[in-house]
Design a protein around this motif. Structure first.
Motif, PDB file in Angstrom:
ATOM      1  N   PHE A  12      14.323  47.460  54.704  1.00 38.43           N
ATOM      2  CA  PHE A  12      13.156  46.261  54.089  1.00 38.43           C
ATOM      3  C   PHE A  12      13.391  45.291  54.255  1.00 38.43           C
ATOM      4  CE2 PHE A  12      13.479  51.242  52.118  1.00 38.43           C
ATOM      5  CZ  PHE A  12      11.821  50.687  52.272  1.00 38.43           C
ATOM      6  N   VAL A  13      12.168  44.529  54.989  1.00 42.65           N
ATOM      7  CA  VAL A  13      13.085  42.889  54.588  1.00 42.65           C
ATOM      8  C   VAL A  13      12.084  42.309  52.774  1.00 42.65           C
ATOM      9  CG1 VAL A  13      12.044  40.683  55.670  1.00 42.65           C
ATOM     10  CG2 VAL A  13      12.922  42.695  56.820  1.00 42.65           C
ATOM     11  N   GLN A  14      13.300  41.285  52.553  1.00 43.80           N
ATOM     12  CA  GLN A  14      12.122  41.146  51.337  1.00 43.80           C
ATOM     13  C   GLN A  14      12.733  39.974  51.142  1.00 43.80           C
ATOM     14  OE1 GLN A  14      13.753  44.043  48.244  1.00 43.80           O
ATOM     15  NE2 GLN A  14      12.018  44.920  47.895  1.00 43.80           N
ATOM     16  N   THR A  15      12.596  38.618  49.932  1.00 40.41           N
ATOM     17  CA  THR A  15      12.354  37.959  49.906  1.00 40.41           C
ATOM     18  C   THR A  15      13.309  37.515  48.504  1.00 40.41           C
ATOM     19  OG1 THR A  15      10.623  37.369  48.794  1.00 40.41           O
ATOM     20  CG2 THR A  15      10.725  36.407  50.896  1.00 40.41           C
ATOM     21  N   GLN A  18      16.952  31.464  45.754  1.00 42.06           N
ATOM     22  CA  GLN A  18      18.351  30.755  45.772  1.00 42.06           C
ATOM     23  C   GLN A  18      18.367  29.035  45.887  1.00 42.06           C
ATOM     24  OE1 GLN A  18      21.148  33.321  48.516  1.00 42.06           O
ATOM     25  NE2 GLN A  18      21.918  31.009  48.494  1.00 42.06           N
ATOM     26  N   ALA A  19      19.352  28.970  44.830  1.00 42.39           N
ATOM     27  CA  ALA A  19      19.079  27.418  45.408  1.00 42.39           C
ATOM     28  C   ALA A  19      18.009  27.073  45.639  1.00 42.39           C
ATOM     29  CB  ALA A  19      20.187  27.192  46.421  1.00 42.39           C
ATOM     30  N   GLY A  20      17.009  26.656  45.095  1.00 40.01           N
ATOM     31  CA  GLY A  20      15.879  26.035  44.806  1.00 40.01           C
ATOM     32  C   GLY A  20      14.883  26.371  46.282  1.00 40.01           C
ATOM     33  N   GLY A  21      15.450  27.775  46.474  1.00 39.56           N
ATOM     34  CA  GLY A  21      14.163  27.716  48.127  1.00 39.56           C
ATOM     35  C   GLY A  21      14.321  29.470  47.851  1.00 39.56           C
ATOM     36  N   PHE A  22      14.237  29.793  49.356  1.00 38.36           N
ATOM     37  CA  PHE A  22      14.155  31.286  49.265  1.00 38.36           C
ATOM     38  C   PHE A  22      15.133  31.741  50.777  1.00 38.36           C
ATOM     39  CE2 PHE A  22       9.989  29.606  47.251  1.00 38.36           C
ATOM     40  CZ  PHE A  22       9.966  30.565  46.261  1.00 38.36           C
ATOM     41  N   VAL A  23      15.505  33.010  50.217  1.00 37.81           N
ATOM     42  CA  VAL A  23      16.139  33.641  51.730  1.00 37.81           C
ATOM     43  C   VAL A  23      15.884  34.740  52.239  1.00 37.81           C
ATOM     44  CG1 VAL A  23      18.829  32.720  51.111  1.00 37.81           C
ATOM     45  CG2 VAL A  23      17.657  34.476  49.838  1.00 37.81           C
ATOM     46  N   TRP A  24      15.380  35.181  53.595  1.00 37.76           N
ATOM     47  CA  TRP A  24      15.494  36.777  53.675  1.00 37.76           C
ATOM     48  C   TRP A  24      16.420  38.174  52.843  1.00 37.76           C
ATOM     49  CZ3 TRP A  24      18.777  38.745  56.850  1.00 37.76           C
ATOM     50  CH2 TRP A  24      19.107  37.886  57.423  1.00 37.76           C
ATOM     51  N   ALA A  47      11.596  27.075  53.116  1.00 43.20           N
ATOM     52  CA  ALA A  47      11.429  25.872  51.899  1.00 43.20           C
ATOM     53  C   ALA A  47      10.060  27.116  50.819  1.00 43.20           C
ATOM     54  CB  ALA A  47       9.834  25.130  52.402  1.00 43.20           C
ATOM     55  N   THR A  48       9.444  28.437  51.485  1.00 48.77           N
ATOM     56  CA  THR A  48       8.533  29.097  50.748  1.00 48.77           C
ATOM     57  C   THR A  48       8.770  30.033  51.073  1.00 48.77           C
ATOM     58  OG1 THR A  48       6.676  29.406  52.961  1.00 48.77           O
ATOM     59  CG2 THR A  48       6.834  27.661  51.544  1.00 48.77           C
ATOM     60  N   ALA A  49       8.112  31.577  50.418  1.00 43.87           N
ATOM     61  CA  ALA A  49       8.879  32.904  50.192  1.00 43.87           C
ATOM     62  C   ALA A  49       7.997  33.636  51.818  1.00 43.87           C
ATOM     63  CB  ALA A  49       8.044  33.579  49.125  1.00 43.87           C
ATOM     64  N   ASP A  50       7.029  32.977  51.858  1.00 43.63           N
ATOM     65  CA  ASP A  50       6.090  33.117  53.420  1.00 43.63           C
ATOM     66  C   ASP A  50       6.872  33.267  54.569  1.00 43.63           C
ATOM     67  OD1 ASP A  50       4.369  34.694  52.026  1.00 43.63           O
ATOM     68  OD2 ASP A  50       2.743  32.967  51.987  1.00 43.63           O
ATOM     69  N   ALA A  51       7.305  32.223  54.800  1.00 46.03           N
ATOM     70  CA  ALA A  51       8.578  31.409  55.804  1.00 46.03           C
ATOM     71  C   ALA A  51       9.716  32.696  55.673  1.00 46.03           C
ATOM     72  CB  ALA A  51       8.916  30.060  55.353  1.00 46.03           C
ATOM     73  N   ALA A  52      10.498  33.192  54.230  1.00 42.38           N
ATOM     74  CA  ALA A  52      11.635  33.497  54.659  1.00 42.38           C
ATOM     75  C   ALA A  52      11.510  35.107  54.933  1.00 42.38           C
ATOM     76  CB  ALA A  52      12.123  33.621  53.112  1.00 42.38           C
ATOM     77  N   ASP A  54       8.676  36.095  57.245  1.00 43.52           N
ATOM     78  CA  ASP A  54       8.416  35.935  58.266  1.00 43.52           C
ATOM     79  C   ASP A  54       9.470  35.715  59.167  1.00 43.52           C
ATOM     80  OD1 ASP A  54       5.713  36.136  57.855  1.00 43.52           O
ATOM     81  OD2 ASP A  54       5.365  33.604  58.105  1.00 43.52           O
ATOM     82  N   ALA A  55      10.942  34.929  59.301  1.00 46.06           N
ATOM     83  CA  ALA A  55      11.841  35.154  59.393  1.00 46.06           C
ATOM     84  C   ALA A  55      12.538  36.441  59.716  1.00 46.06           C
ATOM     85  CB  ALA A  55      12.774  33.674  58.509  1.00 46.06           C
ATOM     86  N   GLY A  56      12.886  37.115  58.001  1.00 40.37           N
ATOM     87  CA  GLY A  56      13.731  37.980  58.209  1.00 40.37           C
ATOM     88  C   GLY A  56      12.903  38.761  58.868  1.00 40.37           C
ATOM     89  N   THR A  57      11.556  38.955  59.365  1.00 40.56           N
ATOM     90  CA  THR A  57      10.804  40.218  60.071  1.00 40.56           C
ATOM     91  C   THR A  57      11.042  39.911  61.088  1.00 40.56           C
ATOM     92  OG1 THR A  57       8.824  39.916  58.272  1.00 40.56           O
ATOM     93  CG2 THR A  57       8.655  41.123  60.410  1.00 40.56           C
ATOM     94  N   ASP A  58      11.384  38.801  61.738  1.00 41.34           N
ATOM     95  CA  ASP A  58      11.351  38.883  62.988  1.00 41.34           C
ATOM     96  C   ASP A  58      13.285  38.583  63.718  1.00 41.34           C
ATOM     97  OD1 ASP A  58       8.842  37.399  63.934  1.00 41.34           O
ATOM     98  OD2 ASP A  58       9.700  35.464  63.447  1.00 41.34           O
ATOM     99  N   ARG A  59      14.051  38.937  62.775  1.00 43.58           N
ATOM    100  CA  ARG A  59      15.063  38.916  62.960  1.00 43.58           C
ATOM    101  C   ARG A  59      15.190  40.569  62.580  1.00 43.58           C
ATOM    102  NH1 ARG A  59      19.882  36.309  61.692  1.00 43.58           N
ATOM    103  NH2 ARG A  59      21.813  38.114  61.967  1.00 43.58           N
ATOM    104  N   LEU A  60      14.533  41.293  61.507  1.00 43.70           N
ATOM    105  CA  LEU A  60      14.572  42.677  61.508  1.00 43.70           C
ATOM    106  C   LEU A  60      13.816  43.276  62.963  1.00 43.70           C
ATOM    107  CD1 LEU A  60      14.611  45.268  60.511  1.00 43.70           C
ATOM    108  CD2 LEU A  60      13.297  45.226  59.120  1.00 43.70           C
ATOM    109  N   LYS A  61      12.990  42.825  63.564  1.00 44.53           N
ATOM    110  CA  LYS A  61      12.103  43.218  64.543  1.00 44.53           C
ATOM    111  C   LYS A  61      13.189  42.753  66.390  1.00 44.53           C
ATOM    112  CE  LYS A  61       7.511  42.688  63.590  1.00 44.53           C
ATOM    113  NZ  LYS A  61       6.115  41.239  63.774  1.00 44.53           N
ATOM    114  N   GLY A  62      13.966  41.815  66.073  1.00 39.70           N
ATOM    115  CA  GLY A  62      15.252  41.085  67.382  1.00 39.70           C
ATOM    116  C   GLY A  62      16.213  42.239  67.247  1.00 39.70           C
ATOM    117  N   MET A  63      16.665  42.626  66.090  1.00 42.46           N
ATOM    118  CA  MET A  63      17.967  44.634  65.845  1.00 42.46           C
ATOM    119  C   MET A  63      17.666  45.170  66.555  1.00 42.46           C
ATOM    120  SD  MET A  63      19.194  42.679  61.858  1.00 42.46           S
ATOM    121  CE  MET A  63      19.259  43.867  61.359  1.00 42.46           C
TER     122      MET A  63
END
Length: 67
Positions: A12-15, A18-24, A47-52, A54-63
Motif C-alpha cells: 500500500f502507498v499512503q501519505t 511530516q515537518a510541514g510537508g508530506f511523505v509517502w 509540498a502536497t499529499a498528492d505529490a507524495a 504520486d512519488a510513492g506510487t511511482d516508487r512502488l511500480k518501479g520496485m
C-alpha cells in the motif's frame, strides 16, 4: 491509495504529514500472518499529499518491475 497484489501480500502507498510537508509510506502487509512485513518512508518531503502519493506510487511500480 495505490496497491500491488501477490497472493495474500499487499503493498500500500499512503501519505503522512511530516515537518510541514508530506511523505509517502509504503507498507507490505501479509494478510495470512496478519502482520506488516516491511514499511518504507520517503526521506524527501513533498509540498502536497498528492505529490507524495504520486512519488510513492511511482516508487512502488518501479520496485514491482524489479522482480
Amino acid at each position: 491509495m495505490a496497491s500491488s497484489n501477490e497472493g495474500n501480500l499487499r503493498a500500500f502507498v499512503q501519505t503522512a504529514e511530516q515537518a510541514g510537508g508530506f511523505v509517502w509510506v509504503i507498507a507490505l502487509v501479509d494478510f495470512n500472518a496478519r502482520e506488516v512485513k516491511r514499511a518504507m518512508v520517503s526521506e524527501e518531503n513533498f509540498a502536497t499529499a498528492d505529490a507524495a502519493r504520486d512519488a510513492g506510487t511511482d516508487r512502488l511500480k518501479g520496485m514491482s518491475n524489479d522482480r
